[in-house]
Scaffold this motif. Structure first.
Motif, PDB file in Angstrom:
ATOM      1  N   SER A   6       0.829  -1.191   0.000  1.00  0.00           N
ATOM      2  CA  SER A   6       0.000   0.000   0.000  1.00  0.00           C
ATOM      3  C   SER A   6       0.872   1.253   0.000  1.00  0.00           C
ATOM      4  O   SER A   6       0.590   2.236  -0.686  1.00  0.00           O
ATOM      5  N   PHE A   7       1.957   1.172   0.737  1.00  0.00           N
ATOM      6  CA  PHE A   7       2.877   2.299   0.843  1.00  0.00           C
ATOM      7  C   PHE A   7       3.534   2.601  -0.502  1.00  0.00           C
ATOM      8  O   PHE A   7       3.623   3.753  -0.936  1.00  0.00           O
ATOM      9  N   THR A   8       3.993   1.545  -1.193  1.00  0.00           N
ATOM     10  CA  THR A   8       4.629   1.768  -2.488  1.00  0.00           C
ATOM     11  C   THR A   8       3.610   2.253  -3.512  1.00  0.00           C
ATOM     12  O   THR A   8       3.934   3.059  -4.382  1.00  0.00           O
ATOM     13  N   GLY A   9       2.381   1.744  -3.405  1.00  0.00           N
ATOM     14  CA  GLY A   9       1.346   2.199  -4.328  1.00  0.00           C
ATOM     15  C   GLY A   9       1.012   3.668  -4.124  1.00  0.00           C
ATOM     16  O   GLY A   9       0.614   4.368  -5.055  1.00  0.00           O
ATOM     17  N   TYR A  10       1.198   4.132  -2.901  1.00  0.00           N
ATOM     18  CA  TYR A  10       0.912   5.527  -2.546  1.00  0.00           C
ATOM     19  C   TYR A  10       1.763   6.486  -3.363  1.00  0.00           C
ATOM     20  O   TYR A  10       1.387   7.627  -3.604  1.00  0.00           O
ATOM     21  N   LEU A  11       2.911   6.017  -3.789  1.00  0.00           N
ATOM     22  CA  LEU A  11       3.866   6.871  -4.502  1.00  0.00           C
ATOM     23  C   LEU A  11       3.463   7.093  -5.956  1.00  0.00           C
ATOM     24  O   LEU A  11       3.777   8.134  -6.549  1.00  0.00           O
ATOM     25  N   LEU A  12       2.751   6.099  -6.536  1.00  0.00           N
ATOM     26  CA  LEU A  12       2.614   6.036  -7.990  1.00  0.00           C
ATOM     27  C   LEU A  12       1.996   7.258  -8.656  1.00  0.00           C
ATOM     28  O   LEU A  12       2.429   7.633  -9.741  1.00  0.00           O
ATOM     29  N   PRO A  13       0.981   7.928  -8.069  1.00  0.00           N
ATOM     30  CA  PRO A  13       0.425   9.086  -8.784  1.00  0.00           C
ATOM     31  C   PRO A  13       1.451  10.204  -8.985  1.00  0.00           C
ATOM     32  O   PRO A  13       1.279  11.044  -9.863  1.00  0.00           O
ATOM     33  N   TRP A  14       2.480  10.199  -8.187  1.00  0.00           N
ATOM     34  CA  TRP A  14       3.577  11.153  -8.328  1.00  0.00           C
ATOM     35  C   TRP A  14       3.088  12.595  -8.213  1.00  0.00           C
ATOM     36  O   TRP A  14       3.531  13.476  -8.944  1.00  0.00           O
ATOM     37  N   ASP A  15       2.164  12.796  -7.286  1.00  0.00           N
ATOM     38  CA  ASP A  15       1.758  14.160  -6.972  1.00  0.00           C
ATOM     39  C   ASP A  15       2.433  14.569  -5.659  1.00  0.00           C
ATOM     40  O   ASP A  15       3.217  13.801  -5.084  1.00  0.00           O
ATOM     41  N   GLN A  16       2.138  15.779  -5.211  1.00  0.00           N
ATOM     42  CA  GLN A  16       2.777  16.284  -3.994  1.00  0.00           C
ATOM     43  C   GLN A  16       2.501  15.364  -2.803  1.00  0.00           C
ATOM     44  O   GLN A  16       3.385  15.102  -1.988  1.00  0.00           O
TER      45      GLN A  16
END
Lengths: 244, 248
Positions: free
Chosen positions: B176-186
């Motif tokens: 879940s944590f790594t998926g949190y990064l994917l949108p690459w927003d602030q």
């Protein structure tokens, strides 16, 4: 020696009286009044007439049956005409292997699978409606030069971030969560209590509740009570600084 | 007596055999290798043990032919384990859908999400389901753990099931944590930055960090998704080097 139970004594007394009453009455039961059905008796007689090897068996059976209702007291009988005596009463369980009470079970299909299917449908429906109504956040594109204030980890790590305000990162970020994970993994090997009843497990239940509440409270504080600079705020006073 | 004294100390082989026996007889060993396993003490290749291999398999454990009547009640399990698994499937399906429209590079990631939300039919809905489903899965896995504990379902012979469950909980959090990064927003960038800063101190993952300066997170290896991390890391390395030059 085990004491003879009351009801067995009573039963023995009743049987003794009955036997006495029967011996008083004239026994008119002859050899013909056996418990062997007529047609079987006829067959055995026919077999005997044909002079075969099976004779002996049939002969003996008739003899035994005939002797039983004879009415006279057999040789070696005890008081009341009994040929057996109650020596002792062995409680069941002391020498018998007693199996546990049968468990009430149902078939997984359809009973469990149907429930799970409905749960999955309900979950999908909830997620669908929720996703229809609430949009996932998408802020501005990532910019290394603009640090938002506050910067927060995903909500499930906000407990750790909260710990960071109190301890050195080595302790808050590694040691404490590591110890928590190891404690969780070791729980079944440390817990020597085999009972599943809540009343027998007060210690472990309270330990786990403390553990869960500890993280839950930290996550809630980190989520809603931390504002700019990760300083303490009240959400009803300063607003919520939290994104999912 | 003399015979006993002839051999006062056990040989290394004897000691090894004794240790092996102790390990094989331990609770941990027996909780990992269930009846039917060839690693169990006194294993024989018997029809009984062959049957145990199947009867003790994880699938059969999850859904045996019959279950206790009280365990079927929704109020007993709240279906949390099943729902966790179902959410995992749902996240896989929606995730594959999202992969068609997403390039995990620093230059394209955010723009791809933006396009997905505005130009792809049902793109926004699927993305919403993926995100909320991920949060819901973390919650359901956590609640499932609490439920299993309070029912004492981790007790023998299921100790190792619990251990696997803790591992799965950790995996769920990390994924879940790594998926949190994917949108690459602030939100993604800075949430993951905070997270990796914390993990930076752990013995193995953190050893790759160069220094503990504020800018050091930029060339930390663990950015979550390695596909996104690699090009991003190259870029970050450049920015931090140039920044370092400026500071000097």
């Amino acid at each position: 020696m085990t004491e003879i139970p009351e009801h067995l004594l009573k039963r023995a007394q009743a049987a003794r009286e009955k036997a006495a009453a029967e011996s008083d009455a004239p026994a008119d039961a002859g050899a013909g009044d056996s418990r062997i059905p007529d047609h079987l008796l006829e067959r055995s007689k026919a077999a005997r007439a044909s002079g075969d090897g099976a004779v002996a068996v049939a002969d003996k059976a008739t003899a035994v049956v005939a002797s039983a209702p004879a009415g006279s007291v057999p040789v070696g009988a005890g008081p009341g005409g009994h040929t057996q005596r109650l020596l002792t009463v062995v409680k069941s369980g002391s020498i018998q292997e007693t199996k546990a009470a049968p468990v009430d079970k149902v078939h997984t299909w359809p009973h469990l699978l149907a429930v799970e299917f409905v749960a999955a449908l309900a979950c999908t429906a909830f997620l669908f409606v929720f996703s229809w109504v609430v949009n996932a956040p998408l802020l501005h594109a990532a910019d290394f030069n603009k640090t938002p204030n506050p910067s927060k980890a995903p909500w499930y790590f906000l407990g750790l971030q909260e710990l960071l305000t109190m301890f050195h990162p080595m302790i808050a970020g590694v040691t404490l969560p590591g110890m928590g994970l190891v404690a969780l993994i070791l729980a079944p090997y440390v817990d020597r209590n085999t009972s599943n009843k809540p009343e027998d497990r007060k210690w472990m239940t309270s330990m786990m509740t403390l553990f869960l509440m500890f993280w839950a409270v930290l996550v809630i504080i980190g989520s809603f009570f931390r504002g700019p600079g990760f300083n303490f705020t009240f959400p009803w006073r300063d607003g919520i600084f939290f994104e999912l | 007596m003399a015979k006993v004294l002839d051999n006062p100390r056990p040989t290394l082989k004897e000691r090894a055999a004794k240790l092996g026996g102790q390990v094989q007889g331990s609770q941990v060993w027996n909780s990992i290798f269930r009846p039917g396993s060839i690693f169990r003490k006194g294993y024989t290749d018997s029809p009984r043990n062959r049957s145990y291999v199947i009867m003790n398999s994880v699938l059969y454990h999850l859904h045996p032919v019959k279950v206790k009547r009280h365990a079927v009640k929704v109020s007993y399990t709240l279906c949390l384990g099943g729902l966790s698994f179902f959410l995992f499937i749902l996240l896989t399906v929606t995730g594959i859908f999202l992969m068609f429209f997403y390039r995990p590079t620093g230059a394209n990631a955010w723009q791809d999400i933006q396009t997905l939300q505005t130009s792809v039919t049902f793109g926004l809905l699927i993305r919403n389901m993926h995100r909320w489903g991920a949060h819901l899965m973390v919650l359901s896995v956590f609640l499932h753990m609490a439920r299993v504990f309070y029912h004492g379902a981790y007790k023998p012979p299921r100790e190792f099931n619990w251990v696997i469950g803790v591992v799965l909980l950790t995996l769920t959090l990390l994924l879940s944590f790594t998926g949190y990064l994917l949108p690459w927003d602030q939100l993604a960038l800075w949430a993951v930055t905070v997270g990796t800063n914390m993990m930076g101190y752990s013995p193995v993952i953190g050893s790759v960090r160069a220094s503990r300066t504020h800018a050091s997170f930029r060339h930390r290896h663990l950015y979550g998704n390695s596909l996104l991390a690699r090009p991003q890391r190259r870029r970050n390395l450049w920015t931090s080097v140039s920044e370092g030059a400026h500071n000097d």
